[in-house]
Design a protein around this motif. Structure first.
Motif, mmCIF file in Angstrom:
data_model
loop_
_atom_site.group_PDB
_atom_site.id
_atom_site.type_symbol
_atom_site.label_atom_id
_atom_site.label_comp_id
_atom_site.label_asym_id
_atom_site.label_seq_id
_atom_site.Cartn_x
_atom_site.Cartn_y
_atom_site.Cartn_z
ATOM 1 N N LYS A 43 0.835 -1.214 0.000
ATOM 2 C CA LYS A 43 0.000 0.000 0.000
ATOM 3 C C LYS A 43 0.870 1.266 0.000
ATOM 4 C CE LYS A 43 -1.930 -1.123 3.941
ATOM 5 N NZ LYS A 43 -1.010 -2.239 4.293
ATOM 6 N N THR A 44 1.834 1.306 0.921
ATOM 7 C CA THR A 44 2.716 2.478 1.000
ATOM 8 C C THR A 44 3.524 2.624 -0.283
ATOM 9 O OG1 THR A 44 2.848 2.328 3.396
ATOM 10 C CG2 THR A 44 4.653 3.480 2.306
ATOM 11 N N THR A 45 4.002 1.512 -0.794
ATOM 12 C CA THR A 45 4.757 1.544 -2.055
ATOM 13 C C THR A 45 3.908 2.164 -3.159
ATOM 14 O OG1 THR A 45 5.982 -0.422 -1.371
ATOM 15 C CG2 THR A 45 5.971 0.085 -3.726
ATOM 16 N N THR A 46 2.626 1.811 -3.194
ATOM 17 C CA THR A 46 1.725 2.365 -4.210
ATOM 18 C C THR A 46 1.638 3.883 -4.069
ATOM 19 O OG1 THR A 46 0.447 0.315 -4.221
ATOM 20 C CG2 THR A 46 -0.646 2.275 -5.120
ATOM 21 N N LEU A 47 1.414 4.379 -2.852
ATOM 22 C CA LEU A 47 1.303 5.835 -2.662
ATOM 23 C C LEU A 47 2.605 6.538 -3.012
ATOM 24 C CD1 LEU A 47 -0.817 6.564 0.541
ATOM 25 C CD2 LEU A 47 -1.550 6.050 -1.783
ATOM 26 N N ARG A 48 3.729 5.952 -2.596
ATOM 27 C CA ARG A 48 5.021 6.587 -2.881
ATOM 28 C C ARG A 48 5.286 6.640 -4.387
ATOM 29 N NH1 ARG A 48 8.656 7.547 0.942
ATOM 30 N NH2 ARG A 48 10.434 6.938 -0.327
ATOM 31 N N THR A 49 4.782 5.664 -5.111
ATOM 32 C CA THR A 49 4.944 5.671 -6.566
ATOM 33 C C THR A 49 4.049 6.740 -7.190
ATOM 34 O OG1 THR A 49 5.372 3.307 -6.430
ATOM 35 C CG2 THR A 49 4.948 4.207 -8.630
ATOM 36 N N LEU A 50 2.821 6.853 -6.686
ATOM 37 C CA LEU A 50 1.913 7.877 -7.221
ATOM 38 C C LEU A 50 2.483 9.279 -6.991
ATOM 39 C CD1 LEU A 50 -1.543 6.410 -6.103
ATOM 40 C CD2 LEU A 50 -0.517 6.372 -8.383
ATOM 41 N N SER A 51 3.184 9.470 -5.868
ATOM 42 C CA SER A 51 3.788 10.766 -5.553
ATOM 43 C C SER A 51 5.051 11.041 -6.342
ATOM 44 C CB SER A 51 4.210 10.802 -4.076
ATOM 45 O OG SER A 51 3.111 10.991 -3.279
ATOM 46 N N GLY A 52 5.563 10.056 -7.054
ATOM 47 C CA GLY A 52 6.787 10.243 -7.830
ATOM 48 C C GLY A 52 8.047 9.960 -7.038
ATOM 49 N N LEU A 53 7.900 9.422 -5.821
ATOM 50 C CA LEU A 53 9.083 9.143 -4.987
ATOM 51 C C LEU A 53 9.738 7.824 -5.387
ATOM 52 C CD1 LEU A 53 7.524 10.213 -1.571
ATOM 53 C CD2 LEU A 53 9.116 11.516 -2.987
ATOM 54 N N LEU A 54 8.963 6.946 -5.985
ATOM 55 C CA LEU A 54 9.509 5.688 -6.514
ATOM 56 C C LEU A 54 9.143 5.610 -7.992
ATOM 57 C CD1 LEU A 54 8.313 3.161 -3.768
ATOM 58 C CD2 LEU A 54 10.666 3.885 -4.182
ATOM 59 N N LYS A 55 10.019 4.986 -8.759
ATOM 60 C CA LYS A 55 9.771 4.862 -10.189
ATOM 61 C C LYS A 55 9.135 3.498 -10.456
ATOM 62 C CE LYS A 55 12.688 5.428 -14.237
ATOM 63 N NZ LYS A 55 11.604 5.227 -15.123
ATOM 64 N N PRO A 56 8.034 3.467 -11.172
ATOM 65 C CA PRO A 56 7.431 2.153 -11.435
ATOM 66 C C PRO A 56 8.257 1.324 -12.419
ATOM 67 C CG PRO A 56 6.160 3.896 -12.506
ATOM 68 C CD PRO A 56 7.250 4.566 -11.736
ATOM 69 N N LEU A 57 8.124 0.019 -12.271
ATOM 70 C CA LEU A 57 8.743 -0.904 -13.221
ATOM 71 C C LEU A 57 7.989 -0.821 -14.546
ATOM 72 C CD1 LEU A 57 11.017 -2.910 -12.538
ATOM 73 C CD2 LEU A 57 9.246 -4.609 -12.019
ATOM 74 N N SER A 58 6.676 -0.817 -14.441
ATOM 75 C CA SER A 58 5.826 -0.680 -15.630
ATOM 76 C C SER A 58 4.427 -0.284 -15.184
ATOM 77 C CB SER A 58 5.787 -1.993 -16.406
ATOM 78 O OG SER A 58 5.170 -2.989 -15.612
ATOM 79 N N GLY A 59 3.600 0.012 -16.146
ATOM 80 C CA GLY A 59 2.232 0.408 -15.852
ATOM 81 C C GLY A 59 2.009 1.871 -16.154
ATOM 82 N N LYS A 60 0.768 2.304 -15.986
ATOM 83 C CA LYS A 60 0.415 3.659 -16.393
ATOM 84 C C LYS A 60 -0.333 4.354 -15.260
ATOM 85 C CE LYS A 60 -1.859 5.731 -20.343
ATOM 86 N NZ LYS A 60 -2.882 5.414 -21.340
ATOM 87 N N ILE A 61 0.083 5.576 -14.961
ATOM 88 C CA ILE A 61 -0.620 6.389 -13.967
ATOM 89 C C ILE A 61 -1.071 7.653 -14.682
ATOM 90 C CG2 ILE A 61 -0.449 7.629 -11.770
ATOM 91 C CD1 ILE A 61 2.077 5.851 -11.195
ATOM 92 N N THR A 62 -2.369 7.929 -14.650
ATOM 93 C CA THR A 62 -2.887 9.153 -15.266
ATOM 94 C C THR A 62 -3.589 9.963 -14.192
ATOM 95 O OG1 THR A 62 -3.292 7.815 -17.241
ATOM 96 C CG2 THR A 62 -4.205 10.045 -17.242
ATOM 97 N N PHE A 63 -3.167 11.212 -14.038
ATOM 98 C CA PHE A 63 -3.760 12.078 -13.020
ATOM 99 C C PHE A 63 -4.309 13.327 -13.701
ATOM 100 C CE2 PHE A 63 -3.282 15.508 -9.803
ATOM 101 C CZ PHE A 63 -4.275 15.067 -8.942
ATOM 102 N N ALA A 64 -5.572 13.595 -13.494
ATOM 103 C CA ALA A 64 -6.242 14.752 -14.109
ATOM 104 C C ALA A 64 -5.946 14.810 -15.616
ATOM 105 C CB ALA A 64 -5.824 16.042 -13.417
ATOM 106 N N GLY A 65 -5.971 13.652 -16.238
ATOM 107 C CA GLY A 65 -5.801 13.575 -17.689
ATOM 108 C C GLY A 65 -4.360 13.560 -18.168
#
Ligand code: ATP
Length: 238
Positions: A43-65
């Motif tokens: 869970k924490t890893t997910t939030l830290r990735t959404l904040s840009g503190l961790l770089k994802p291995l793969s996948g897509k994050i779209t925020f406000a388009g």
């Protein structure tokens, strides 16, 4: 309707350890969405990735388009995504007022900042009463309030809260949860990570159960509250 936040097949690893193994979920504007699950679920890893503190291995994050991949953390804050981290991370030697000011570090509208500081004091009167004291003198629950108040100072479109009830007394926890409900009523969109499944699901429009890096069950807060497997695993029922 397009979602405010869209997470698609997100994978995050620490070296060889894959902590998040391909999760997908959305947060619509005005919703409270919760991720629940035991320690180490990702869970924490997910939030830290959404904040840009961790770089994802793969996948897509779209925020406000806008796709967030490759956007640096400070830019993500300025886009309207605020994070109140696990363990609070307030600045103990600075005063409460200074901690709140720091949450507005990207803003230049002095009058608006003062208005929002007042809003934090209205939400949590204890912060106003002790505004000139060092933040380190606050109790754990009060520091949690300060962390939430500080995150709100960036006027986020989405507020991410990582375990706001951690280590708090039942009364303090109630206070934090009722403030989250109040923020929701004011129209704040919230992504809430919690180990306290009962409290989180009671508030949430949507919930996702995470286990060892994957989402294993999703539903409305009420559906999950009444789900037998959730009750057994997370609400302490036999
Ligand atoms: P908690 O409630 O304890 O924070 P969580 O669901 O938020 O749990 P994460 O903290 O995201 O879980 O951890 C997911 C997995 O990643 C765990 O197996 C954890 O040990 C591992 N992990 C977390 N941080 C690191 C790190 N910096 N280096 C290596 N592994 C890590």
């Amino acid at each position: 309707m397009t979602a405010l936040l869209e997470v698609e097949d997100l994978k995050v690893a620490y070296g060889k350890i894959q902590a998040v193994k391909g999760i997908s979920f959305t947060v619509e504007e005005g919703q409270v969405v919760t991720l629940i699950g035991t320690n180490g679920a990702g869970k924490t890893t997910t939030l830290r990735t959404l904040s840009g503190l961790l770089k994802p291995l793969s996948g897509k994050i779209t925020f406000a388009g806008t796709p967030l991949n490759a956007v640096p953390a400070h830019k993500i804050v300025s886009m309207g995504l605020a994070h109140s981290p696990e363990g609070r991370r307030i600045f103990p030697r600075l005063t409460i007022a200074e901690n709140l000011q720091l949450g507005a570090f990207l803003r230049k509208d002095t009058a608006g900042i003062q208005k929002d500081i007042q809003r934090a004091y209205d939400l949590f009167p204890i912060l106003g009463e002790r505004r000139k004291q060092a933040a380190g003198t606050l109790s754990g629950g009060e520091q949690q309030m300060l962390a939430m108040g500080r995150a709100l100072m960036s006027q986020p479109k989405l507020l991410m809260l990582d375990e706001p009830s951690m280590g708090l007394s039942p009364i303090m926890m109630q206070k934090i949860m009722s403030t989250i409900a109040e923020l929701k009523a004011q129209g704040t969109t919230i992504l809430l990570v919690e180990q306290n499944a009962q409290a989180a699901l009671s508030l949430a429009d949507q919930g996702h159960v995470m286990e060892i890096g994957s989402i294993v069950l999703s539903g409305t807060g009420q559906e999950l509250l009444h789900d037998e497997s959730v009750r057994k695993a997370y609400l302490g029922e036999d």
